[in-house]
Scaffold this motif. Structure first.
Motif, PDB file in Angstrom:
ATOM      1  N   ASP A 121       0.849  -1.192   0.000  1.00  0.00           N
ATOM      2  CA  ASP A 121       0.000   0.000   0.000  1.00  0.00           C
ATOM      3  C   ASP A 121       0.880   1.236   0.000  1.00  0.00           C
ATOM      4  N   PRO A 122       0.791   2.079  -1.019  1.00  0.00           N
ATOM      5  CA  PRO A 122       1.671   3.242  -1.055  1.00  0.00           C
ATOM      6  C   PRO A 122       1.199   4.337  -0.096  1.00  0.00           C
ATOM      7  N   THR A 123       2.136   5.164   0.345  1.00  0.00           N
ATOM      8  CA  THR A 123       1.764   6.370   1.055  1.00  0.00           C
ATOM      9  C   THR A 123       2.405   7.540   0.343  1.00  0.00           C
ATOM     10  N   VAL A 124       1.652   8.645   0.292  1.00  0.00           N
ATOM     11  CA  VAL A 124       2.102   9.835  -0.425  1.00  0.00           C
ATOM     12  C   VAL A 124       2.496  10.894   0.596  1.00  0.00           C
ATOM     13  N   VAL A 125       3.620  11.546   0.349  1.00  0.00           N
ATOM     14  CA  VAL A 125       4.042  12.656   1.192  1.00  0.00           C
ATOM     15  C   VAL A 125       4.198  13.890   0.305  1.00  0.00           C
ATOM     16  N   ALA A 126       3.687  15.026   0.786  1.00  0.00           N
ATOM     17  CA  ALA A 126       3.723  16.265  -0.009  1.00  0.00           C
ATOM     18  C   ALA A 126       4.671  17.265   0.637  1.00  0.00           C
ATOM     19  N   TYR A 127       5.203  18.166  -0.179  1.00  0.00           N
ATOM     20  CA  TYR A 127       6.137  19.183   0.303  1.00  0.00           C
ATOM     21  C   TYR A 127       5.752  20.540  -0.271  1.00  0.00           C
ATOM     22  N   THR A 128       5.778  21.565   0.578  1.00  0.00           N
ATOM     23  CA  THR A 128       5.694  22.934   0.066  1.00  0.00           C
ATOM     24  C   THR A 128       7.123  23.385  -0.246  1.00  0.00           C
ATOM     25  N   GLU A 129       7.232  24.572  -0.821  1.00  0.00           N
ATOM     26  CA  GLU A 129       8.554  25.106  -1.125  1.00  0.00           C
ATOM     27  C   GLU A 129       9.377  25.210   0.164  1.00  0.00           C
ATOM     28  N   SER A 130       8.732  25.666   1.214  1.00  0.00           N
ATOM     29  CA  SER A 130       9.438  25.795   2.491  1.00  0.00           C
ATOM     30  C   SER A 130       9.842  24.422   3.048  1.00  0.00           C
ATOM     31  N   ASP A 131       8.992  23.404   2.846  1.00  0.00           N
ATOM     32  CA  ASP A 131       9.339  22.050   3.305  1.00  0.00           C
ATOM     33  C   ASP A 131      10.594  21.544   2.597  1.00  0.00           C
ATOM     34  N   VAL A 132      10.653  21.753   1.276  1.00  0.00           N
ATOM     35  CA  VAL A 132      11.819  21.300   0.509  1.00  0.00           C
ATOM     36  C   VAL A 132      13.056  22.063   0.974  1.00  0.00           C
ATOM     37  N   ASP A 133      12.880  23.362   1.213  1.00  0.00           N
ATOM     38  CA  ASP A 133      13.997  24.194   1.655  1.00  0.00           C
ATOM     39  C   ASP A 133      14.551  23.693   2.996  1.00  0.00           C
ATOM     40  N   LYS A 134      13.664  23.427   3.927  1.00  0.00           N
ATOM     41  CA  LYS A 134      14.109  22.981   5.257  1.00  0.00           C
ATOM     42  C   LYS A 134      14.703  21.580   5.203  1.00  0.00           C
ATOM     43  N   TRP A 135      14.122  20.752   4.366  1.00  0.00           N
ATOM     44  CA  TRP A 135      14.623  19.387   4.207  1.00  0.00           C
ATOM     45  C   TRP A 135      16.058  19.424   3.659  1.00  0.00           C
ATOM     46  N   SER A 136      16.266  20.305   2.681  1.00  0.00           N
ATOM     47  CA  SER A 136      17.612  20.471   2.112  1.00  0.00           C
ATOM     48  C   SER A 136      18.586  20.910   3.198  1.00  0.00           C
ATOM     49  N   GLU A 137      18.142  21.848   4.013  1.00  0.00           N
ATOM     50  CA  GLU A 137      18.971  22.374   5.097  1.00  0.00           C
ATOM     51  C   GLU A 137      19.358  21.250   6.080  1.00  0.00           C
ATOM     52  N   LEU A 138      18.387  20.401   6.407  1.00  0.00           N
ATOM     53  CA  LEU A 138      18.673  19.317   7.356  1.00  0.00           C
ATOM     54  C   LEU A 138      19.686  18.333   6.775  1.00  0.00           C
ATOM     55  N   ASN A 139      19.567  18.047   5.497  1.00  0.00           N
ATOM     56  CA  ASN A 139      20.532  17.142   4.876  1.00  0.00           C
ATOM     57  C   ASN A 139      21.909  17.790   4.761  1.00  0.00           C
ATOM     58  N   ALA A 140      21.927  19.106   4.548  1.00  0.00           N
ATOM     59  CA  ALA A 140      23.206  19.820   4.524  1.00  0.00           C
ATOM     60  C   ALA A 140      23.862  19.727   5.901  1.00  0.00           C
ATOM     61  N   ARG A 141      23.057  19.881   6.956  1.00  0.00           N
ATOM     62  CA  ARG A 141      23.581  19.745   8.320  1.00  0.00           C
ATOM     63  C   ARG A 141      24.187  18.363   8.533  1.00  0.00           C
ATOM     64  N   CYS A 142      23.445  17.315   8.084  1.00  0.00           N
ATOM     65  CA  CYS A 142      23.924  15.936   8.263  1.00  0.00           C
ATOM     66  C   CYS A 142      25.260  15.740   7.557  1.00  0.00           C
ATOM     67  N   LEU A 143      25.324  16.172   6.294  1.00  0.00           N
ATOM     68  CA  LEU A 143      26.542  15.954   5.505  1.00  0.00           C
ATOM     69  C   LEU A 143      27.699  16.736   6.108  1.00  0.00           C
ATOM     70  N   ASN A 144      27.421  17.969   6.507  1.00  0.00           N
ATOM     71  CA  ASN A 144      28.444  18.798   7.140  1.00  0.00           C
ATOM     72  C   ASN A 144      28.974  18.131   8.402  1.00  0.00           C
ATOM     73  N   MET A 145      28.048  17.558   9.160  1.00  0.00           N
ATOM     74  CA  MET A 145      28.417  16.885  10.410  1.00  0.00           C
ATOM     75  C   MET A 145      29.370  15.720  10.126  1.00  0.00           C
ATOM     76  N   MET A 146      29.218  15.092   8.963  1.00  0.00           N
ATOM     77  CA  MET A 146      30.068  13.955   8.589  1.00  0.00           C
ATOM     78  C   MET A 146      31.386  14.410   7.970  1.00  0.00           C
ATOM     79  N   GLY A 147      31.553  15.714   7.879  1.00  0.00           N
ATOM     80  CA  GLY A 147      32.811  16.222   7.331  1.00  0.00           C
ATOM     81  C   GLY A 147      32.790  16.434   5.831  1.00  0.00           C
ATOM     82  N   VAL A 148      31.597  16.346   5.218  1.00  0.00           N
ATOM     83  CA  VAL A 148      31.497  16.618   3.782  1.00  0.00           C
ATOM     84  C   VAL A 148      31.522  18.128   3.599  1.00  0.00           C
TER      85      VAL A 148
END
Ligand SMILES: [Zn+2]
Lengths: 466, 138
Positions: free
Chosen positions: A128-155
């Motif tokens: 059974d699939p589930t759908v998740v939606a993003y606003t522009e701000s959601d995508v922006d914040k999501w990008s920021e969180l992944n940038a934090r993760c990568l930065n934390m790993m020394g990338v």
């Protein structure tokens, strides 16, 4: 100095600052995260105030505007004004995967469709699939969180990151992609599959970072070795961004020995956003949850009671900074425990222990917690084995025992039975390296295990009948 | 020209060999030689047949693989002992051997699993020992 300038560029953009004085001598130079956003080191009291404020705002919106959550909250007799301290979150009813299914595809959407810029769809193991939606701000914040993760790993800027997570409906590829782009790393968006090309690209492009599932990373390492390469010398990998499935410390050791010196665990859930919910810092003592976006809790899966730090239970997240599809106390079914002690890396955000698997599948064998998914990962990686397998629970004396039946493929057949016994032993030792438990493996003929529609019945419990 | 041996993976339970034999019978493939090697819960059935390709099609669904073996007719002049001694003296290691289930062109045959099929066949021929090919079974 050059590194500092690069950091400045990012900090101009996103309020980052360099501060690694506290880290000196504690983590290896190479893996040291060089800068933090202010929010990563926010003091605990401020963080909790921020969480409470955002939680109340999210609750207010859902209470007033979201028919489904509004009704659920009223039924549970919870008003936004009842939430006066963080612990009051326990009054809010849980959200489960079933709530998402009932509202398939976009019944839980909390904004007008004109504000949505993206959908991701997860297939889910039950089909059974589930759908998740993003606003522009959601995508922006999501990008920021992944940038934090990568930065934390020394990338950092100057790194070449090969992203071998699937791009598309799955959140893995695009999630890491947006984070890496935000950070300013050079991306090779190779997506999943085509192992030969992946290896060639990693080698030719001198990729320094690999992002993919840990099982695929192991597979890539083996495939590279089979092609006559020595991944540790012929490839330039430094950091691994490995997630989307649980993996163990023994897999980490193998990845260090075979592929890259710094493999990191990253955690996420498509229902929350995708990867980037939590990740390991260089101390690798749990994964920091970005608590300005998510409130993590650990509960007893049977009673729903909130458990204290250090107690193992089911992870539950409340999103407090999402627009399109906020979720209240979403039950992940992932097993972990919470550590709220300050981390030596300087970050104040709480840590979750590494995920072991899904609590509803957990088996206890000779005192060891076993998740069928751990066995599945081993079997999937071995080309000699078919897709079908079965985990059989039996009793030997007073103790529970476990046995795995797996179908073999023609490519595994040798005229000498001894070779097949070797294969059986190889599977057993691979399973041992993941579970630390000796499990007997039976090789069976193709087509001999029962097939079923949808989720195959992988675990057979023979404990009562014997 | 060596001979094809089919190795079929089977679980150690009743009826598996019967299933294989029946399937081959249905497509009129003749089993010339067979040997069952077991390893506890499972085993390998090794087969020499007159039509290996047809046999493999009939065995679809089984896990199986093929390899080449050396097949030598056993006669008055060419005894098992003579073959074994010759190969031993030339340092050819025989991994395993078995004999055919029925006479092939009038003689029972010895099936030899060796590492270097080509060299083994060369040694045998140099010593005037006949070596069968897949064509001899058609
Ligand atoms: Zn840390």
């Amino acid at each position: 100095m050059i590194r500092f300038v690069l950091i400045q560029e990012y900090s101009n953009n996103k309020n980052y600052k360099t501060d690694d004085s506290e880290l000196k001598g504690r983590v290896p130079m190479e893996s040291r995260a060089l800068y933090y956003s202010e929010i990563e080191r926010i003091n605990r009291k401020e963080l909790e105030e921020l969480q409470l404020r955002k939680l109340r705002a999210t609750l207010q919106i859902l209470y007033e505007k979201n028919p489904y959550f509004g009704r659920k909250l009223r039924q549970a007799q919870v008003k936004p004004s009842d939430i006066n301290k963080l612990e009051d979150i326990a009054k809010i009813p849980f959200t489960t995967k079933d709530d998402l299914r009932i509202n398939y595809p976009i019944g839980l959407l909390n904004v007008g469709i004109e504000k949505v810029v993206r959908f991701h769809v997860s297939s889910g193991t039950t089909g059974d699939p589930t759908v998740v939606a993003y606003t522009e701000s959601d995508v922006d914040k999501w990008s920021e969180l992944n940038a934090r993760c990568l930065n934390m790993m020394g990338v950092k800027r100057g790194d070449i990151i090969q992203i071998a997570y699937g791009y598309g409906l799955f959140t893995g590829g695009l999630g890491i992609h947006y984070g890496a782009e935000r950070l300013g790393a050079a991306i090779v968006p190779s997506s999943a599959g085509n192992t030969k090309r992946q290896i060639k690209l990693m080698k030719d492009m001198h990729a320094t970072v690999l992002a993919c599932t840990p099982s695929y990373a192991l597979y890539l390492a083996e495939a590279a070795i089979q092609e006559g390469l020595n991944p540790k010398e012929d490839l330039s990998l430094r950091v691994g961004v490995f997630g989307a499935e649980p993996w163990s410390e023994s897999v980490r050791k193998r990845l260090i020995n075979q592929l890259c010196p710094e493999p990191y665990d990253i955690y996420g859930l498509s229902e929350l956003c995708g990867p980037g919910v939590a990740a390991e810092c260089p101390l690798k003592n749990g994964l920091h949850v970005w608590a300005d976006h998510f409130i993590p809790e650990v509960i007893d899966p049977k009673t729903g009671e909130v458990l204290g730090p250090g107690e193992e239970g089911e992870l539950v997240f409340t999103t407090i900074d999402k627009e399109a599809m906020p979720l209240l106390r979403y039950r992940t079914r992932d097993v972990s425990c919470l550590d709220i002690e300050p981390c030596a890396c300087g970050r104040t955000h709480p840590r979750i222990s590494r995920i072991k698997g899904r609590d509803d599948d957990m088996l206890k064998i000779r005192g060891v917690n076993v998740f069928p998914s751990q066995i599945e990962y081993v079997l999937e990686r071995m080309e000699e084995l078919g897709d079908q397998y079965q985990i059989i629970l039996t009793k030997s004396g007073p103790l529970d025992d476990l046995k795995v039946k797996v179908e073999v493929k023609s490519s595994a057949v040798s005229d000498k039975p001894w070779d097949m016994v070797e294969l059986k032993k190889k599977v057993e030792s691979e399973i041992y390296s993941v579970l630390n438990l000796h499990v007997e493996v039976d090789l069976v003929e193709p087509g001999s295990l029962p097939r079923s529609e949808g989720k195959a019945k992988r675990v057979v419990d023979l404990r009562r009948s014997t | 020209m060596p001979v094809t041996q089919i190795s079929v993976f089977v679980e150690n339970k009743p009826g598996r060999f019967a299933e294989i034999a029946t399937r081959l019978e249905h497509v009129k493939v003749k089993i010339l030689a067979f040997c069952i090697a077991d390893a506890g819960d499972f085993g390998i059935i090794r087969l020499i047949v007159n039509k290996p390709e047809l046999a493999r099609k009939a065995l679809e669904g089984f896990a199986e693989s093929i390899m080449q073996v050396v097949v030598v007719p056993i006669t008055e002049q060419v005894s098992v002992s003579k073959i074994a001694n010759l190969l031993g003296s030339k340092k050819v290691n025989i991994d395993y051997a078995y004999t055919s289930a029925i006479p092939i062109n009038g003689n029972l045959a010895l099936i030899l699993r060796v590492n270097d099929v080509e060299r083994t066949e060369k040694i045998l021929k140099e010593n005037s020992i006949e070596v069968l090919t897949q064509k001899d079974f058609e």
